[in-house]
Enzyme design. Structure first.
Site, PDB file in Angstrom:
ATOM      1  N   ASN A  43       0.845  -1.197   0.000  1.00  0.00           N
ATOM      2  CA  ASN A  43       0.000   0.000   0.000  1.00  0.00           C
ATOM      3  C   ASN A  43       0.881   1.248   0.000  1.00  0.00           C
ATOM      4  O   ASN A  43       1.989   1.257   0.569  1.00  0.00           O
ATOM      5  CB  ASN A  43      -1.024   0.000   1.146  1.00  0.00           C
ATOM      6  CG  ASN A  43      -0.465  -0.272   2.520  1.00  0.00           C
ATOM      7  OD1 ASN A  43       0.596  -0.856   2.668  1.00  0.00           O
ATOM      8  ND2 ASN A  43      -1.182   0.159   3.544  1.00  0.00           N
ATOM      9  N   GLU A  45       0.337   5.110   0.836  1.00  0.00           N
ATOM     10  CA  GLU A  45      -0.579   6.140   1.338  1.00  0.00           C
ATOM     11  C   GLU A  45      -0.121   7.528   0.901  1.00  0.00           C
ATOM     12  O   GLU A  45       0.954   7.690   0.301  1.00  0.00           O
ATOM     13  CB  GLU A  45      -0.677   6.015   2.865  1.00  0.00           C
ATOM     14  CG  GLU A  45      -1.302   4.674   3.252  1.00  0.00           C
ATOM     15  CD  GLU A  45      -1.552   4.502   4.743  1.00  0.00           C
ATOM     16  OE1 GLU A  45      -1.032   5.311   5.546  1.00  0.00           O
ATOM     17  OE2 GLU A  45      -2.270   3.546   5.087  1.00  0.00           O
ATOM     18  N   CYS A  54      -4.093   0.808  -2.409  1.00  0.00           N
ATOM     19  CA  CYS A  54      -3.986  -0.474  -1.702  1.00  0.00           C
ATOM     20  C   CYS A  54      -2.873  -1.348  -2.297  1.00  0.00           C
ATOM     21  O   CYS A  54      -2.497  -1.202  -3.475  1.00  0.00           O
ATOM     22  CB  CYS A  54      -5.291  -1.244  -1.811  1.00  0.00           C
ATOM     23  SG  CYS A  54      -6.602  -0.648  -0.732  1.00  0.00           S
ATOM     24  N   GLU A  56      -3.040  -4.444  -3.170  1.00  0.00           N
ATOM     25  CA  GLU A  56      -3.516  -5.250  -4.304  1.00  0.00           C
ATOM     26  C   GLU A  56      -3.468  -4.435  -5.593  1.00  0.00           C
ATOM     27  O   GLU A  56      -3.108  -4.947  -6.663  1.00  0.00           O
ATOM     28  CB  GLU A  56      -4.952  -5.723  -4.051  1.00  0.00           C
ATOM     29  CG  GLU A  56      -5.102  -6.655  -2.864  1.00  0.00           C
ATOM     30  CD  GLU A  56      -5.393  -5.918  -1.555  1.00  0.00           C
ATOM     31  OE1 GLU A  56      -4.892  -4.795  -1.350  1.00  0.00           O
ATOM     32  OE2 GLU A  56      -6.130  -6.484  -0.730  1.00  0.00           O
ATOM     33  N   CYS A  87     -10.151  -5.276   0.399  1.00  0.00           N
ATOM     34  CA  CYS A  87     -11.272  -4.351   0.570  1.00  0.00           C
ATOM     35  C   CYS A  87     -12.221  -4.485  -0.625  1.00  0.00           C
ATOM     36  O   CYS A  87     -11.900  -5.136  -1.628  1.00  0.00           O
ATOM     37  CB  CYS A  87     -10.761  -2.917   0.707  1.00  0.00           C
ATOM     38  SG  CYS A  87     -10.218  -2.174  -0.850  1.00  0.00           S
TER      39      CYS A  87
HETATM   40  N1  THU Z   1      -5.258  -1.784   2.629  1.00  0.00           N
HETATM   41  C1  THU Z   1      -4.716  -2.499   1.598  1.00  0.00           C
HETATM   42  O1  THU Z   1      -3.643  -2.162   1.087  1.00  0.00           O
HETATM   43  N2  THU Z   1      -5.390  -3.585   1.168  1.00  0.00           N
HETATM   44  C2  THU Z   1      -6.548  -4.048   1.704  1.00  0.00           C
HETATM   45  O2  THU Z   1      -7.140  -4.971   1.176  1.00  0.00           O
HETATM   46  C3  THU Z   1      -7.070  -3.446   2.935  1.00  0.00           C
HETATM   47  C4  THU Z   1      -6.518  -2.108   3.263  1.00  0.00           C
HETATM   48  C5  THU Z   1      -4.539  -0.597   3.092  1.00  0.00           C
HETATM   49  C6  THU Z   1      -5.187   0.707   2.732  1.00  0.00           C
HETATM   50  C7  THU Z   1      -4.612   1.638   3.773  1.00  0.00           C
HETATM   51  O3  THU Z   1      -3.350   2.103   3.322  1.00  0.00           O
HETATM   52  C8  THU Z   1      -4.389   0.740   4.988  1.00  0.00           C
HETATM   53  O4  THU Z   1      -4.441  -0.606   4.505  1.00  0.00           O
HETATM   54  C9  THU Z   1      -5.423   0.915   6.091  1.00  0.00           C
HETATM   55  O5  THU Z   1      -6.707   0.823   5.582  1.00  0.00           O
END
Ligand code: THU
Length: 135
Positions: A43, A45, A54, A56, A87
């Site tokens: 991920n 941010e 994310c 994925e 998610c």
């Molecule tokens: N996140 C992912 O990278 N993949 C997921 O399937 C669930 C959430 C990340 C998004 C964000 O940077 C952090 O996890 C908290 O939500």
């Protein structure tokens, strides 16, 4: 090492390299394609929170950049005791590149915790078939 072990290791590495200074929740994802190639991502941010990406989505971008369009298996590596399933948006992203046998493995540092088919996570999905596009 079995191919699932390689995939697991790639997801673990991607998790350690993830950029998650705001949530402090690092996620790694690693995709294996039918050719056997592994693509990974974490991920990423952003100070403008909704702009974050994310794990994925990062791994899928790497796969597309590598010229491939099918996911045989994906390992999603999260933190903590909870199952870190993809998610909602990422379920749709995975669906786009799923084949009949695609496996989605949800992992923690100790190993694979549970495995799913995309139909388990996103039943009755809307997808490429609805649009008859060249994918
Ligand atoms: N996140 C992912 O990278 N993949 C997921 O399937 C669930 C959430 C990340 C998004 C964000 O940077 C952090 O996890 C908290 O939500």
């Amino acid at each position: 090492m079995d191919s699932i072990d390689h995939l697991f290791e790639a997801a673990l590495t991607a998790q350690t390299q993830a950029y998650a200074p705001y949530s402090k929740f690092q996620v790694g994802a690693a995709i294996q394609t039918p050719k056997g190639t592994i693509y990974s991502g974490g991920n990423v941010e952003n100070a403008s929170y909704p702009v974050g990406v994310c794990a994925e989505a990062s791994a899928i971008s790497a796969m597309i950049n590598g010229g491939e369009r099918a996911i045989s298996a994906i390992v999603v590596m999260g933190e903590g005791a909870e199952l870190v399933t993809p998610c909602g948006a990422c379920r749709q992203r995975i669906f786009e590149f799923s084949i009949e046998t695609t496996r989605i493995h949800v992992a923690g540092p100790e190993g694979i915790r549970r495995s799913f088919f995309i139909d388990d996570l996103l039943p009755h999905a809307f997808g490429p078939g609805h649009l008859k596009a060249e994918t």
